[in-house]
Design a protein around this motif. Structure first.
Motif, short mmCIF file in Angstrom:
data_model
loop_
_atom_site.label_atom_id
_atom_site.label_comp_id
_atom_site.label_asym_id
_atom_site.label_seq_id
_atom_site.Cartn_x
_atom_site.Cartn_y
_atom_site.Cartn_z
N PRO A 69 -19.63 6.20 16.53
CA PRO A 69 -18.41 6.28 15.70
C PRO A 69 -17.86 4.94 15.26
O PRO A 69 -17.16 4.88 14.24
N PHE A 70 -18.19 3.87 15.97
CA PHE A 70 -17.65 2.56 15.58
C PHE A 70 -18.57 1.82 14.61
O PHE A 70 -18.35 0.65 14.33
N ASP A 71 -19.61 2.49 14.09
CA ASP A 71 -20.51 1.87 13.12
C ASP A 71 -20.01 1.99 11.69
O ASP A 71 -20.55 1.36 10.79
N GLY A 72 -19.01 2.84 11.45
CA GLY A 72 -18.60 3.16 10.09
C GLY A 72 -18.02 1.98 9.34
O GLY A 72 -17.49 1.03 9.92
N ASP A 73 -18.09 2.05 8.02
CA ASP A 73 -17.50 1.02 7.15
C ASP A 73 -15.98 1.17 7.14
O ASP A 73 -15.44 2.28 7.16
N ALA A 74 -15.29 0.05 7.08
CA ALA A 74 -13.84 0.06 7.13
C ALA A 74 -13.23 0.60 5.84
O ALA A 74 -13.56 0.14 4.75
N MET A 75 -12.35 1.58 5.99
CA MET A 75 -11.51 2.03 4.89
C MET A 75 -10.06 1.95 5.36
O MET A 75 -9.70 2.50 6.40
N ILE A 76 -9.23 1.23 4.60
CA ILE A 76 -7.82 1.09 4.94
C ILE A 76 -7.01 2.11 4.14
O ILE A 76 -7.14 2.21 2.92
N HIS A 77 -6.20 2.89 4.87
CA HIS A 77 -5.26 3.82 4.24
C HIS A 77 -3.87 3.23 4.33
O HIS A 77 -3.48 2.71 5.38
N GLN A 78 -3.12 3.35 3.25
CA GLN A 78 -1.79 2.73 3.20
C GLN A 78 -0.77 3.71 2.64
O GLN A 78 -1.04 4.38 1.63
N VAL A 79 0.39 3.80 3.30
CA VAL A 79 1.54 4.47 2.70
C VAL A 79 2.69 3.47 2.68
O VAL A 79 2.90 2.72 3.64
N SER A 80 3.39 3.44 1.58
CA SER A 80 4.50 2.51 1.39
C SER A 80 5.78 3.30 1.21
O SER A 80 5.89 4.15 0.31
N PHE A 81 6.76 3.05 2.10
CA PHE A 81 8.05 3.73 2.07
C PHE A 81 9.10 2.84 1.41
O PHE A 81 9.24 1.66 1.79
N ARG A 82 9.86 3.41 0.50
CA ARG A 82 10.98 2.68 -0.11
C ARG A 82 11.92 3.67 -0.78
O ARG A 82 11.49 4.51 -1.57
N ASP A 83 13.21 3.59 -0.40
CA ASP A 83 14.26 4.43 -1.00
C ASP A 83 13.95 5.92 -0.91
O ASP A 83 14.20 6.69 -1.85
N GLY A 84 13.38 6.34 0.21
CA GLY A 84 13.10 7.75 0.41
C GLY A 84 11.86 8.26 -0.30
O GLY A 84 11.58 9.46 -0.25
N LYS A 85 11.12 7.39 -0.98
CA LYS A 85 9.89 7.77 -1.67
C LYS A 85 8.70 7.09 -1.00
O LYS A 85 8.82 6.00 -0.43
N VAL A 86 7.54 7.75 -1.10
CA VAL A 86 6.34 7.27 -0.40
C VAL A 86 5.15 7.29 -1.35
O VAL A 86 4.84 8.33 -1.95
N SER A 87 4.48 6.15 -1.49
CA SER A 87 3.25 6.07 -2.28
C SER A 87 2.06 5.95 -1.32
O SER A 87 2.21 5.68 -0.13
N TYR A 88 0.86 6.14 -1.87
CA TYR A 88 -0.36 6.12 -1.04
C TYR A 88 -1.51 5.49 -1.82
O TYR A 88 -1.62 5.65 -3.04
N ARG A 89 -2.36 4.78 -1.11
CA ARG A 89 -3.62 4.31 -1.67
C ARG A 89 -4.60 4.06 -0.52
O ARG A 89 -4.19 3.91 0.64
N ASN A 90 -5.88 3.99 -0.84
CA ASN A 90 -6.89 3.68 0.18
C ASN A 90 -8.01 2.88 -0.46
O ASN A 90 -8.33 3.06 -1.65
N ARG A 91 -8.59 1.97 0.32
CA ARG A 91 -9.67 1.12 -0.18
C ARG A 91 -10.65 0.79 0.94
O ARG A 91 -10.26 0.60 2.10
N PHE A 92 -11.93 0.70 0.59
CA PHE A 92 -12.92 0.13 1.49
C PHE A 92 -12.67 -1.38 1.61
O PHE A 92 -12.18 -2.01 0.66
N VAL A 93 -13.02 -1.95 2.75
CA VAL A 93 -12.98 -3.39 2.93
C VAL A 93 -14.33 -3.94 2.50
O VAL A 93 -15.37 -3.58 3.06
#
Length: 498
Positions: A69-93
């Motif tokens: 399980p630790f062989d996988g390629d890195a993918m970063i998931h991100q959520v950004s909170f501001r003023d009660g709203k939340v955005s999302y994005r994800n990217r491979f490293v």
């Protein structure tokens, strides 16, 4: 929910029933942006004003040999909170290895469980034949997110707000950077370590607030070791030499097989933050292995360290797992039996005093970051599904009373490592939020959820729908928008002055 998809990556991966390439570990290959996530339950706390980042394992190409399980390629998931709203994005490293395999259209490196000679190209870091996936840890320092590999890679930089890849850290030394560097928000310094198969076997370094390598010294060890984490206090950095490490005879044949070495104690190296090797204070303790520390602080003439003591660092195979029996045991907290533990290092006597804090099997703990490097009362740990590396709930441990509060997810729903985020008007240590990602295997979906750290038993105060089902992974972090703005201003001032 409007979804913007990025250009697809090349993949040669075939469908698999491997336990860590299916179910909640099914690899995700698409990269997307979502301006605003849909709230499906509750209300987003308006005082959440920052970014949650989680590193996950996502193999892109068909393995050359066996898969861990630790062989996988890195993918970063991100959520950004501001003023009660939340955005999302994800990217491979985009590490060098990821890019090389994208160009080749296939795997070029073997995995953690593969024999010598599987990889087609030289590897990176302590292991020597693995690819640098950067898929273990994620921290934010000097307004840059750093993705790191536990076997010591090159430390890969991303913009925490956009997830744009920024290349490898320019300060990274030749022996690489292990996962779990620590950031002192008060000074802006980042402390890190690495380890290798050549003398002196470990180094320790400090990167200053501007992103410059300010200190780098050897930590001499008796031979190759497998440290996984470190801890810091305002004065000290705490490194370790534990009796679980590679078998020396097998290592001569380039076989990386870890075992417990009977008769060898656990050793801790306390080095002043900017100290030299001759300044190290060594302490001996009961033999064990520790994956993660939760906090460390100074208490008069003592330095206190807390983390997860393993009662059985070499676990018995999980026989019902068949060909995966050893692999499943070594990533299962119930097999290696990790429990919350405290070590006290007495600087006046040289003695180490140990104390078990809980009998519950837990790991991957977080504290309120306002109490980092200070005496703290609460630790929030993950519980796990027996036999698996899957988080199925949380425990809040009260070190003053010993009381524990439990939140357990429904069967088939799994969580992420979850930072504790102080409430803006909070007066108590547990006046805080917990942010996590959930994988719901029952529905084939994923969500972002927020819990009240002071009452985790009540469950999520809100849940938001993610645009796809994410894969499981390892570590996560949180950074306040305000902190990022301060760090950016500092860097601009430093560049202007230069």
């Amino acid at each position: 929910m409007q979804v913007t998809r990025q250009e697809p990556v090349r993949t040669s991966l075939k469908p698999s029933n491997h336990p860590y390439m299916s179910g909640p570990w099914t690899p995700l290959h698409e990269e997307v942006d979502v301006d605003e996530l849909q709230v499906i339950e509750g209300e987003v706390p308006r005082d959440l004003d920052g970014i949650y980042l989680r590193n996950t394992e996502n193999p892109v190409h068909q393995p050359l040999g066996r898969h861990h399980p630790f062989d996988g390629d890195a993918m970063i998931h991100q959520v950004s909170f501001r003023d009660g709203k939340v955005s999302y994005r994800n990217r491979f490293v985009r590490t060098h290895c990821f890019t090389a395999e994208q160009n080749a259209g296939r795997a070029l490196w073997g995995g953690l469980m593969d024999p010598p000679g599987t990889s087609e190209r030289p590897g990176f870091g302590a292991h020597g034949s693995l690819k640098d996936t950067a898929s273990t840890d994620i921290v934010v320092h000097a307004c840059v997110a750093l993705a790191t590999l536990y076997q010591c890679g090159e430390a890969w930089q991303l913009d925490p707000a956009t997830l744009d890849n920024l290349g490898k850290a320019p300060w990274g030394p030749l022996d690489g950077v292990s996962a779990h560097p620590k950031v002192d928000e008060a000074t802006g310094e980042l402390m890190f370590f690495n380890y290798s198969k050549h003398a002196p076997y470990m180094h320790y370094g400090v990167v200053d607030r501007s992103g410059r390598l300010a200190h780098y010294v050897p930590i001499p060890l008796p031979g190759p070791r497998l440290p996984h984490d470190m801890a810091i206090t305002p004065k000290w950095s705490i490194l370790n030499d534990m009796p679980l490490f590679w078998d020396a005879d097998l290592l001569e044949r380039d076989v990386h097989a870890a075992r417990i070495h009977d008769g060898i104690p656990t050793r801790f190296a306390l080095i002043p933050r900017h100290g030299q090797p001759e300044d190290i204070r060594w302490f001996e303790a009961a033999p064990t292995y520790v994956l993660h520390w939760t906090n460390a602080y100074e208490d008069g003439d003592q330095v206190v360290l807390e983390g997860y003591f393993q009662d059985k660092p070499m676990p018995d195979p999980i026989e019902e797992a068949g060909e995966y029996s050893h692999m499943m045991a070594y990533v299962d907290e119930h097999s290696f039996q990790s429990r919350l533990h405290r070590w006290r290092f007495d600087l006046s006597t040289g003695e180490c005093i140990e104390e078990r804090l809980s009998d519950r099997i837990v790991e991957f703990g977080m504290i309120n970051p306002a109490f980092a490097m200070k005496r703290h009362r609460y630790t929030w740990s993950t519980t796990s599904k027996p036999g698996w590396f899957l988080f199925n709930g949380y425990v809040r441990h009260d070190s003053e009373t010993g009381d524990e509060q439990l939140f357990r997810l429904p069967e088939g729903v799994y969580a992420s490592e979850s930072p504790v985020i102080p409430k803006k008007d909070g007066a108590k240590e547990d006046d805080a939020w917990i942010v996590t990602f959930l994988i719901d295997e029952n529905k084939g979906t994923s969500q972002c959820a927020v819990l009240d750290a002071g009452d985790i038993a009540a469950g999520p105060v809100c849940r938001l729908a993610l645009p796809h089902k994410i894969s499981s992974g390892v570590h996560a972090t949180w950074v306040e928008h305000e902190q990022l703005e301060k760090d950016r201003a500092f860097r601009l001032e430093a560049l202007a002055a230069a």
